[in-house]
Design a protein around this motif. Structure first.
Motif, PDB file in Angstrom:
ATOM      1  N   THR A 100      -0.067 -10.394  -3.106  1.00 46.78           N
ATOM      2  CA  THR A 100      -1.295 -11.215  -2.721  1.00 46.78           C
ATOM      3  C   THR A 100      -2.432 -10.652  -3.035  1.00 46.78           C
ATOM      4  N   PRO A 101      -3.553 -11.265  -3.387  1.00 48.45           N
ATOM      5  CA  PRO A 101      -4.844 -10.694  -3.590  1.00 48.45           C
ATOM      6  C   PRO A 101      -5.314 -10.108  -2.459  1.00 48.45           C
ATOM      7  N   GLY A 102      -5.826  -8.558  -2.848  1.00 54.16           N
ATOM      8  CA  GLY A 102      -6.248  -7.735  -1.911  1.00 54.16           C
ATOM      9  C   GLY A 102      -5.193  -6.534  -1.580  1.00 54.16           C
ATOM     10  N   TRP A 103      -3.861  -7.038  -1.599  1.00 53.12           N
ATOM     11  CA  TRP A 103      -2.703  -6.145  -1.475  1.00 53.12           C
ATOM     12  C   TRP A 103      -2.693  -4.955  -2.373  1.00 53.12           C
ATOM     13  N   GLU A 104      -3.166  -5.236  -3.641  1.00 58.77           N
ATOM     14  CA  GLU A 104      -3.092  -4.269  -4.566  1.00 58.77           C
ATOM     15  C   GLU A 104      -3.923  -2.961  -4.320  1.00 58.77           C
ATOM     16  N   ARG A 105      -5.024  -3.095  -3.278  1.00 55.74           N
ATOM     17  CA  ARG A 105      -5.675  -2.160  -2.903  1.00 55.74           C
ATOM     18  C   ARG A 105      -4.993  -1.293  -1.920  1.00 55.74           C
ATOM     19  N   GLU A 163     -11.693   4.827   8.869  1.00 59.95           N
ATOM     20  CA  GLU A 163     -12.661   3.637   8.573  1.00 59.95           C
ATOM     21  C   GLU A 163     -11.967   2.944   7.532  1.00 59.95           C
ATOM     22  N   GLU A 164     -11.489   3.643   6.300  1.00 62.57           N
ATOM     23  CA  GLU A 164     -10.983   3.153   5.322  1.00 62.57           C
ATOM     24  C   GLU A 164      -9.759   2.252   5.381  1.00 62.57           C
ATOM     25  N   GLU A 165      -8.957   2.848   6.317  1.00 63.27           N
ATOM     26  CA  GLU A 165      -7.911   2.261   6.593  1.00 63.27           C
ATOM     27  C   GLU A 165      -7.908   0.955   7.513  1.00 63.27           C
ATOM     28  N   ARG A 166      -8.765   1.212   8.521  1.00 63.21           N
ATOM     29  CA  ARG A 166      -9.157   0.243   9.397  1.00 63.21           C
ATOM     30  C   ARG A 166      -9.548  -0.958   8.441  1.00 63.21           C
ATOM     31  N   GLU A 167     -10.605  -0.785   7.612  1.00 62.98           N
ATOM     32  CA  GLU A 167     -11.267  -1.812   6.774  1.00 62.98           C
ATOM     33  C   GLU A 167     -10.193  -2.527   5.957  1.00 62.98           C
ATOM     34  N   PHE A 168      -9.174  -1.691   5.385  1.00 64.54           N
ATOM     35  CA  PHE A 168      -8.154  -2.619   4.720  1.00 64.54           C
ATOM     36  C   PHE A 168      -7.348  -3.345   5.581  1.00 64.54           C
ATOM     37  N   ASP A 169      -6.945  -3.003   6.665  1.00 60.21           N
ATOM     38  CA  ASP A 169      -6.277  -3.758   7.624  1.00 60.21           C
ATOM     39  C   ASP A 169      -7.015  -5.079   8.052  1.00 60.21           C
ATOM     40  N   ARG A 170      -8.316  -4.834   8.390  1.00 66.27           N
ATOM     41  CA  ARG A 170      -9.014  -6.193   8.834  1.00 66.27           C
ATOM     42  C   ARG A 170      -9.088  -6.934   7.604  1.00 66.27           C
TER      43      ARG A 170
END
Length: 410
Positions: free
Chosen positions: A187-192, A31-38
């Protein structure tokens, strides 16, 4: 039933992504990976092919900027999440998505498209060429010694929770991007992405750890890694350190981070799966054979607009060459282009002058970041020299002082 290609609606993301998961083996992401992809999916740049109520094809693109020789950050579409349902193979689904996607990329004014390929044989027919490699190694740190440069002992190291220093590490990474072709300006968000760490995916490894290198209170490097404990014959420690990413601003900081990994208690191996092929540790080890280095393909590059792409980078030697480019999939690129440039800049314009070299857009993609030489491609019969001396001139000019490198997938 006939299929329909349309832009992804946010409310359809789950069904769309489940089709992608099925095509890649049918295992649902944590779920953690899936949420990042979303969170990073750009729905307006994502396509789905529908057969009635079923999603049978997926593709997407991220709005990236990529470093090119000379240090410019060039807009590029990061092609991603490409799949076709097994029930709809050999029906033109992939070709339709690639056609629409490249047309959209051109309309947005991005001169490049990038991807990483699950199967290398798929994307050549759409004009993508393998432009970078990544270094794999399994370093026998129990036997291999590391020689470090002066100043290494002046670097302070400390372990911190990765999330606590994300902004500081990201700022250091951003300063490094222009220095190496192929690196992505996140871009913002990708640092995570580098912190996504679901426990279900660790397979006995530790949680992600972050090591900081500091000098006089200033951050000069960091490494993110995991450890995996193991024991040989139930008595001898035989653990591994698995390196995820490492950035440093100078040789001493770089060496301090590596020395820490070599000296970790209860470990006898350092595992690398994505480092530049010219990574400097290879010149610091006592026995390169016990490190088992090997390279594999990584980033694929497609020139969407030949003139704009070749004008966006610099060239490490003066070049004045007419290229006869073949591009059946994006015919607006086909024909002759005069490229002139040097270390200060370049221009690439249409011309009617006689051609000096003949090649396809795929070879241009391979040579674009300086990772593969035009001379090497010519030796394989994929570049033809039409004017004596043009191949050597262009091959030197297209090179890069450092190997291009993609720091993470997308």
């Amino acid at each position: 039933m006939t299929t329909e290609l349309r832009v992804l609606r946010p409310e359809d993301w789950d069904r769309w992504f489940s089709t992608l998961e099925l095509a890649f083996g049918g295992v649902r992401e944590a779920e953690e990976e899936r949420e990042f992809d979303r969170s990073v999916t750009e729905c307006e740049r994502s396509l789905g092919v529908w057969d009635g109520t079923d999603v049978v094809g997926t593709s997407g693109a991220f709005s990236f900027r990529v470093a090119v020789p000379g240090g410019a950050l060039v807009p590029a579409a990061g092609v991603t999440m490409v799949s076709v349902a097994p029930t709809h193979r050999r029906r033109g689904v992939l070709t339709a998505m690639m056609r629409r996607q490249l047309d959209d990329v051109r309309e947005l004014g991005e001169p490049l498209a990038l991807l990483t390929a699950s199967e290398p044989s798929i994307y050549g027919r759409f004009g993508y060429g393998a432009a970078t490699q990544q270094l794999y190694a399994d370093i026998d740190s129990a036997r291999v010694r590391l020689a470090v440069p002066p100043g290494t002992d002046d670097v302070r190291l400390r372990l911190v929770p990765p999330g606590d220093v994300l902004d500081e590490c990201e700022a250091l990474y951003a300063r490094q991007v222009p220095a190496r072709p192929g690196m992505l300006a996140r871009t913002p968000g990708w640092e995570r992405q580098g912190l996504v760490d679901p426990e279900s995916e660790r397979s006995g490894k530790s949680p992600l750890q972050c090591l900081l290198a500091e000098r006089e209170g200033e951050l000069v490097g960091y490494a993110r890694f995991r450890t995996k404990p193991d024991w040989h014959s139930l008595a001898v420690p035989d653990g591994s350190a698995i390196l995820h990413d490492l950035e440093a601003v100078d040789p001493a900081a770089y060496a301090a981070l590596w020395r820490y990994l070599f000296d970790l208690d209860l470990t006898s191996k350092i595992v690398l799966r994505n480092r530049p092929v010219d990574d400097a540790w290879q010149h610091m080890v006592s026995d390169i054979r016990r490190c088992a280095p090997q390279a594999r393909d990584s980033l694929y590059v497609r020139l969407v607009e030949v003139g704009a792409a070749l004008s966006a980078r610099t060239y490490q030697a003066p070049v004045d060459v007419v290229l006869d480019v073949e591009d059946a999939f994006c015919p607006w690129n086909a024909g002759r282009w005069r490229l002139t440039g040097d270390t200060k800049g370049a221009s690439c314009e249409r011309t009617t002058d006689p051609a000096d070299l003949a090649l396809s857009v795929r070879e241009l993609g391979q040579a674009y970041l300086g990772g593969f030489s035009l001379a090497s491609l010519a030796a394989a019969g994929r570049v033809r020299e039409l004017r004596g001396g043009a191949l050597a001139e262009a091959s030197v000019a297209f090179g890069s002082a450092v190997a291009p490198f993609l720091p993470h997938g997308f």
